[in-house]
Design a protein around this motif. Structure first.
Motif, PDB file in Angstrom:
ATOM      1  N   ILE A 192       0.842  -1.206   0.000  1.00  0.00           N
ATOM      2  CA  ILE A 192       0.000   0.000   0.000  1.00  0.00           C
ATOM      3  C   ILE A 192       0.876   1.256   0.000  1.00  0.00           C
ATOM      4  CG2 ILE A 192      -1.571   1.370   1.417  1.00  0.00           C
ATOM      5  CD1 ILE A 192      -2.925  -1.221   2.189  1.00  0.00           C
ATOM      6  N   ALA A 193       1.933   1.231   0.804  1.00  0.00           N
ATOM      7  CA  ALA A 193       2.809   2.400   0.858  1.00  0.00           C
ATOM      8  C   ALA A 193       3.543   2.579  -0.468  1.00  0.00           C
ATOM      9  CB  ALA A 193       3.799   2.267   2.006  1.00  0.00           C
ATOM     10  N   ALA A 194       3.892   1.457  -1.114  1.00  0.00           N
ATOM     11  CA  ALA A 194       4.542   1.586  -2.421  1.00  0.00           C
ATOM     12  C   ALA A 194       3.620   2.338  -3.363  1.00  0.00           C
ATOM     13  CB  ALA A 194       4.892   0.213  -2.984  1.00  0.00           C
ATOM     14  N   GLY A 195       2.321   1.998  -3.311  1.00  0.00           N
ATOM     15  CA  GLY A 195       1.362   2.668  -4.176  1.00  0.00           C
ATOM     16  C   GLY A 195       1.162   4.123  -3.794  1.00  0.00           C
ATOM     17  N   LYS A 196       0.884   4.357  -2.534  1.00  0.00           N
ATOM     18  CA  LYS A 196       0.544   5.732  -2.129  1.00  0.00           C
ATOM     19  C   LYS A 196       1.782   6.614  -1.969  1.00  0.00           C
ATOM     20  CE  LYS A 196      -2.937   7.438  -1.000  1.00  0.00           C
ATOM     21  NZ  LYS A 196      -4.214   8.019  -0.742  1.00  0.00           N
ATOM     22  N   VAL A 197       2.721   6.138  -1.176  1.00  0.00           N
ATOM     23  CA  VAL A 197       3.880   6.961  -0.839  1.00  0.00           C
ATOM     24  C   VAL A 197       4.894   6.997  -1.979  1.00  0.00           C
ATOM     25  CG1 VAL A 197       5.760   7.247   0.792  1.00  0.00           C
ATOM     26  CG2 VAL A 197       3.538   6.437   1.590  1.00  0.00           C
ATOM     27  N   GLY A 198       5.194   5.803  -2.522  1.00  0.00           N
ATOM     28  CA  GLY A 198       6.196   5.723  -3.590  1.00  0.00           C
ATOM     29  C   GLY A 198       5.814   6.587  -4.769  1.00  0.00           C
ATOM     30  N   SER A 199       4.554   6.477  -5.193  1.00  0.00           N
ATOM     31  CA  SER A 199       4.168   7.240  -6.376  1.00  0.00           C
ATOM     32  C   SER A 199       4.216   8.737  -6.093  1.00  0.00           C
ATOM     33  CB  SER A 199       2.779   6.839  -6.854  1.00  0.00           C
ATOM     34  OG  SER A 199       1.825   7.193  -5.887  1.00  0.00           O
ATOM     35  N   SER A 200       3.836   9.124  -4.877  1.00  0.00           N
ATOM     36  CA  SER A 200       3.827  10.569  -4.658  1.00  0.00           C
ATOM     37  C   SER A 200       5.237  11.124  -4.501  1.00  0.00           C
ATOM     38  CB  SER A 200       2.920  10.946  -3.483  1.00  0.00           C
ATOM     39  OG  SER A 200       3.538  10.646  -2.278  1.00  0.00           O
ATOM     40  N   ILE A 201       6.138  10.338  -3.924  1.00  0.00           N
ATOM     41  CA  ILE A 201       7.536  10.797  -3.888  1.00  0.00           C
ATOM     42  C   ILE A 201       8.085  10.912  -5.313  1.00  0.00           C
ATOM     43  CG2 ILE A 201       9.909  10.183  -3.238  1.00  0.00           C
ATOM     44  CD1 ILE A 201       8.879   8.973  -0.705  1.00  0.00           C
ATOM     45  N   GLN A 209      13.825   7.433  -8.843  1.00  0.00           N
ATOM     46  CA  GLN A 209      13.059   7.653 -10.074  1.00  0.00           C
ATOM     47  C   GLN A 209      12.733   9.133 -10.263  1.00  0.00           C
ATOM     48  OE1 GLN A 209      12.483   5.471 -12.424  1.00  0.00           O
ATOM     49  NE2 GLN A 209      13.476   3.839 -11.276  1.00  0.00           N
ATOM     50  N   GLY A 210      12.317   9.788  -9.192  1.00  0.00           N
ATOM     51  CA  GLY A 210      11.955  11.200  -9.308  1.00  0.00           C
ATOM     52  C   GLY A 210      13.161  12.087  -9.539  1.00  0.00           C
ATOM     53  N   GLY A 249      10.562  17.003 -19.240  1.00  0.00           N
ATOM     54  CA  GLY A 249       9.276  16.882 -19.925  1.00  0.00           C
ATOM     55  C   GLY A 249       8.231  16.308 -18.998  1.00  0.00           C
ATOM     56  N   THR A 250       6.977  16.674 -19.260  1.00  0.00           N
ATOM     57  CA  THR A 250       5.915  16.258 -18.341  1.00  0.00           C
ATOM     58  C   THR A 250       5.766  14.751 -18.303  1.00  0.00           C
ATOM     59  OG1 THR A 250       4.657  17.297 -20.079  1.00  0.00           O
ATOM     60  CG2 THR A 250       4.196  17.999 -17.833  1.00  0.00           C
ATOM     61  N   GLU A 251       6.057  14.072 -19.396  1.00  0.00           N
ATOM     62  CA  GLU A 251       5.841  12.634 -19.377  1.00  0.00           C
ATOM     63  C   GLU A 251       6.863  11.986 -18.447  1.00  0.00           C
ATOM     64  OE1 GLU A 251       7.833  10.921 -23.330  1.00  0.00           O
ATOM     65  OE2 GLU A 251       8.110  12.868 -22.427  1.00  0.00           O
ATOM     66  N   GLY A 252       7.979  12.687 -18.215  1.00  0.00           N
ATOM     67  CA  GLY A 252       8.973  12.185 -17.273  1.00  0.00           C
ATOM     68  C   GLY A 252       8.398  12.034 -15.876  1.00  0.00           C
ATOM     69  N   VAL A 253       7.516  12.949 -15.484  1.00  0.00           N
ATOM     70  CA  VAL A 253       6.915  12.907 -14.154  1.00  0.00           C
ATOM     71  C   VAL A 253       6.028  11.679 -14.011  1.00  0.00           C
ATOM     72  CG1 VAL A 253       5.480  14.132 -12.510  1.00  0.00           C
ATOM     73  CG2 VAL A 253       6.933  15.413 -14.056  1.00  0.00           C
ATOM     74  N   GLY A 254       5.182  11.459 -15.020  1.00  0.00           N
ATOM     75  CA  GLY A 254       4.301  10.298 -14.994  1.00  0.00           C
ATOM     76  C   GLY A 254       5.091   9.014 -14.932  1.00  0.00           C
ATOM     77  N   LYS A 255       6.144   8.961 -15.759  1.00  0.00           N
ATOM     78  CA  LYS A 255       6.979   7.766 -15.791  1.00  0.00           C
ATOM     79  C   LYS A 255       7.620   7.520 -14.429  1.00  0.00           C
ATOM     80  CE  LYS A 255       9.172   7.174 -20.274  1.00  0.00           C
ATOM     81  NZ  LYS A 255      10.317   7.851 -20.836  1.00  0.00           N
ATOM     82  N   ALA A 256       8.106   8.604 -13.820  1.00  0.00           N
ATOM     83  CA  ALA A 256       8.780   8.469 -12.531  1.00  0.00           C
ATOM     84  C   ALA A 256       7.819   7.920 -11.487  1.00  0.00           C
ATOM     85  CB  ALA A 256       9.332   9.821 -12.081  1.00  0.00           C
ATOM     86  N   ALA A 257       6.594   8.450 -11.467  1.00  0.00           N
ATOM     87  CA  ALA A 257       5.609   7.998 -10.488  1.00  0.00           C
ATOM     88  C   ALA A 257       5.277   6.539 -10.725  1.00  0.00           C
ATOM     89  CB  ALA A 257       4.358   8.857 -10.594  1.00  0.00           C
ATOM     90  N   ASN A 258       5.045   6.228 -11.999  1.00  0.00           N
ATOM     91  CA  ASN A 258       4.642   4.878 -12.341  1.00  0.00           C
ATOM     92  C   ASN A 258       5.721   3.854 -12.017  1.00  0.00           C
ATOM     93  OD1 ASN A 258       3.998   2.526 -13.918  1.00  0.00           O
ATOM     94  ND2 ASN A 258       2.448   3.804 -14.892  1.00  0.00           N
ATOM     95  N   SER A 259       6.948   4.133 -12.475  1.00  0.00           N
ATOM     96  CA  SER A 259       7.989   3.132 -12.258  1.00  0.00           C
ATOM     97  C   SER A 259       8.352   3.045 -10.778  1.00  0.00           C
ATOM     98  CB  SER A 259       9.217   3.430 -13.115  1.00  0.00           C
ATOM     99  OG  SER A 259       9.580   4.770 -13.004  1.00  0.00           O
ATOM    100  N   SER A 260       8.148   4.119 -10.017  1.00  0.00           N
ATOM    101  CA  SER A 260       8.390   4.035  -8.575  1.00  0.00           C
ATOM    102  C   SER A 260       7.540   2.924  -7.969  1.00  0.00           C
ATOM    103  CB  SER A 260       8.008   5.335  -7.874  1.00  0.00           C
ATOM    104  OG  SER A 260       8.757   6.385  -8.359  1.00  0.00           O
ATOM    105  N   VAL A 261       6.270   2.895  -8.352  1.00  0.00           N
ATOM    106  CA  VAL A 261       5.354   1.908  -7.786  1.00  0.00           C
ATOM    107  C   VAL A 261       5.716   0.503  -8.255  1.00  0.00           C
ATOM    108  CG1 VAL A 261       2.967   1.189  -7.618  1.00  0.00           C
ATOM    109  CG2 VAL A 261       3.526   3.620  -7.702  1.00  0.00           C
ATOM    110  N   VAL A 262       5.881   0.363  -9.570  1.00  0.00           N
ATOM    111  CA  VAL A 262       6.120  -0.966 -10.127  1.00  0.00           C
ATOM    112  C   VAL A 262       7.408  -1.560  -9.565  1.00  0.00           C
ATOM    113  CG1 VAL A 262       6.526  -2.252 -12.247  1.00  0.00           C
ATOM    114  CG2 VAL A 262       4.875  -0.380 -12.223  1.00  0.00           C
ATOM    115  N   ILE A 263       8.478  -0.795  -9.608  1.00  0.00           N
ATOM    116  CA  ILE A 263       9.770  -1.319  -9.150  1.00  0.00           C
ATOM    117  C   ILE A 263       9.740  -1.605  -7.659  1.00  0.00           C
ATOM    118  CG2 ILE A 263      12.233  -0.828  -8.937  1.00  0.00           C
ATOM    119  CD1 ILE A 263      12.008   0.845 -11.454  1.00  0.00           C
ATOM    120  N   ALA A 264       9.143  -0.689  -6.869  1.00  0.00           N
ATOM    121  CA  ALA A 264       9.108  -0.904  -5.422  1.00  0.00           C
ATOM    122  C   ALA A 264       8.309  -2.167  -5.090  1.00  0.00           C
ATOM    123  CB  ALA A 264       8.516   0.316  -4.723  1.00  0.00           C
TER     124      ALA A 264
END
Ligand SMILES: Nc1ncnc2c1ncn2[C@@H]1O[C@H](COP(=O)(O)OP(=O)(O)OP(=O)(O)O)[C@@H](O)[C@H]1O
Ligand SMILES: [Mg+2]
Lengths: 270, 257
Positions: free
Chosen positions: A115-124, A227-228, A234-249
């Motif tokens: 849950i923290a990977a989803g909530k916290v990881g993505s927001s970091i 990741q962040g 570029g804006t897509e970099g932000v989305g990618k960073a959030a997304n891969s933070s969750v998946v990798i974590a």
């Protein structure tokens, strides 16, 4: 990969496009440097104490509601689903200890971690990513301050401290869910329930869960920050960073779970 | 609009760039660039979008590494300087970003305090407060002190960005397109601010812009980046007194508008 000076040994853009394998090693090397930098700088003064407390509060607060509901429901459902199997042997009185062991050893750390990977990881990931993209990190750097310390060290430490606390909270809420279910069905009293569950828990269980939760927290903070902090422009970099933070974590958390179960089994007698 | 006095070229050089090359992959951005910044002057750097103006000043503060060449800033070669020396140098060089780069999770006050408290740890609370308020007053935005960056207009953000940079009392100011995307009246304001900073804080500045009116108003000297090199340098009229089509287009477009 990134355009910071003091960190990347090679300006990846100027090197001839490396092959896939070489790229993998380059990024592994990058990750290694990032982690090393945390240990080298994270514990040296000057400390960013206020930001650390801020981040702890953020992380705890952000996931509290979700973790409370998940913990409660898991406790209830797990108890309910386990009852028939135990009933076959006339052993429903073992329910409290079964649930306590399952929750403490695996369910609570894993649930909290995921849950923290989803909530916290993505927001970091998203927060640092957007700071990178809008040059806020560069702005910190050129003003002779250390953005790594302010942004990364605090968040990684905060996650490492907070996730274990949340884990025990999840276990507690889960036990509450289990108690509600047991007391309705078997009429067990609170005292008996607490005694039964405490008896089955060993000191090793508590140590193992704490260690696991610390590792999960560190992983979530580190992955999100990496990741962040290194997100592409570029804006897509932000989305990618959030997304891969969750998946990798999440992937790493499962991996660490498997390894630590093996590891702590070495110390168990039963 | 009166022309600013030309640069005193006998003054000390605070920035000295020789033979600077920088490329990204196959994209050669800066090709053997030579450039000087003299103490006390405002040097305007003109050039088309994508010619590497931002890259040039990012190299000056060590945000990007050049491929080759010599870059002296206040006597330090930024190419092979230790991280500690780089930090000391960055204290003396202010960088105002093209997009302002305000910390958007912090209020205006916290934005200004951020570099201040981390570089001057001995300041008392009252001194910090005064420094921040004085600087905001200098850019005319004291009233915005408790606002968040998202509540400010583009021009106000630029001003706050400049104030945040000035609070460390730099010797050199680098302005990356301070007037881009602003209306003509706000541009005049910002130009006034740049000139005021030059007089009041005795800074030497590089001002990057596309805007010739701004160039004329703030620049003691103009340098034009054409195809990766500074082919034309001098006073405003020296630079534009030419038959070079690339320069003429730049001039005509700006003033016909
Ligand atoms: N970090 C980077 N990685 C790869 N290429 C880059 C990077 N930074 C700049 N470039 C490239 O360098 C060139 C010059 O960029 P720069 O930002 O300096 O242009 P500029 O002159 O400031 O333009 P503008 O007036 O639009 O701001 C561009 O072609 C850009 O694509
Ligand atoms: Mg630019």
């Amino acid at each position: 990969m990134n355009n910071k000076s003091e960190q990347s040994p090679v300006d990846h853009k100027t090197v001839k496009a490396p092959g896939k394998l070489a790229r993998m090693f380059l990024s592994l090397y990058d990750v290694g440097q990032f982690v090393t930098r945390f240990f080298k700088e994270g514990f040296l003064p000057p400390y960013e104490g206020r930001e650390l407390i801020n981040q702890c509060y953020n992380i705890g607060y952000r996931s509290l509601l979700l973790i409370s509901t998940t913990g409660l429901i898991t406790g209830m459902v797990f108890t309910k689903q386990s009852r028939p199997s135990l009933a076959e042997f006339g052993a429903t009185s073992w329910l409290p200890s079964l649930v306590a062991i399952a929750l403490l050893r695996t369910l609570a750390p894993l649930l909290t971690g995921l849950i923290a990977a989803g909530k916290v990881g993505s927001s970091i990931g998203a927060e640092l990513g957007s700071m990178r993209v809008t040059e806020q990190i560069d702005a910190m750097e050129v003003s002779a301050t250390n953005p790594f310390k302010f942004l990364v060290s605090t968040r990684v430490l905060a996650a490492t401290i907070t996730i274990p606390i949340l884990t025990f909270y999840t276990a507690l809420v889960g036990m509450l869910g289990a108690f509600l279910n047991v007391t309705v069905n078997e009429g067990t009293t609170m005292e008996a329930f607490v005694q039964d569950s405490l008896e089955s828990i060993t000191f090793l269980d508590i140590i193992a869960s704490t260690v696991k939760a610390v590792i999960f927290g560190f992983t979530i903070g580190m992955v999100g920050c990496y990741q962040g902090y290194n997100s592409s422009k570029g804006t897509e970099g932000v989305g990618k960073a959030a997304n891969s933070s969750v998946v990798i974590a999440m992937f790493l958390i499962f991996l660490e779970e498997v390894i630590s179960v093996q590891f702590f089994a070495l110390f168990r007698t039963t | 609009m009166e022309q600013k006095p030309p640069t005193n070229k006998n003054a000390e050089r605070v920035v000295e760039i020789r033979g600077l090359n920088k490329s990204f992959g196959s994209n050669e951005v800066l090709k053997h660039v030579d450039l000087d910044l003299y103490k006390g002057e405002n040097l305007v750097v003109l050039g088309k979008s994508g010619t590497g103006k931002s890259v040039l000043i990012k190299i000056l503060v060590g945000l990007l590494k050049p491929d080759s060449g010599r870059v002296l800033v206040l006597g330090n070669n930024v190419v092979d300087i230790s991280y500690k020396e780089l930090l000391a140098l960055r204290l003396k060089v202010g960088f105002s970003f093209q997009n302002s780069a305000l910390y958007d999770s912090m209020t205006v006050r916290e934005n200004l305090e951020f570099p201040l408290v981390r570089n001057q740890r001995k300041l008392t609370r009252a001194e910090k407060k005064r420094a921040v308020e004085e600087m905001l007053d200098a850019v005319g935005l004291l009233k915005a002190i408790n606002q968040m960056p998202s509540e400010l207009s583009g021009g106000q953000r630029k001003r706050i960005g400049i104030a945040r940079t000035l609070i460390l009392q730099p010797e050199i100011m680098l302005y990356d397109e301070p007037t881009a995307g602003l209306d003509p009246i706000t541009c005049l304001d910002i130009n006034g601010l740049i000139n005021e900073v030059q007089e009041r804080f005795h800074t030497s500045s590089i001002v990057i812009t596309h805007d010739l009116a701004c160039a004329k108003e703030v620049g003691n000297r103009v340098a034009m980046l054409l195809d990766g090199k500074f082919e034309r340098q001098g006073t405003f009229s020296e630079v534009f007194d030419t038959d070079d089509e690339r320069v003429k287009t730049f001039y005509e477009y700006n003033f016909i508008q």
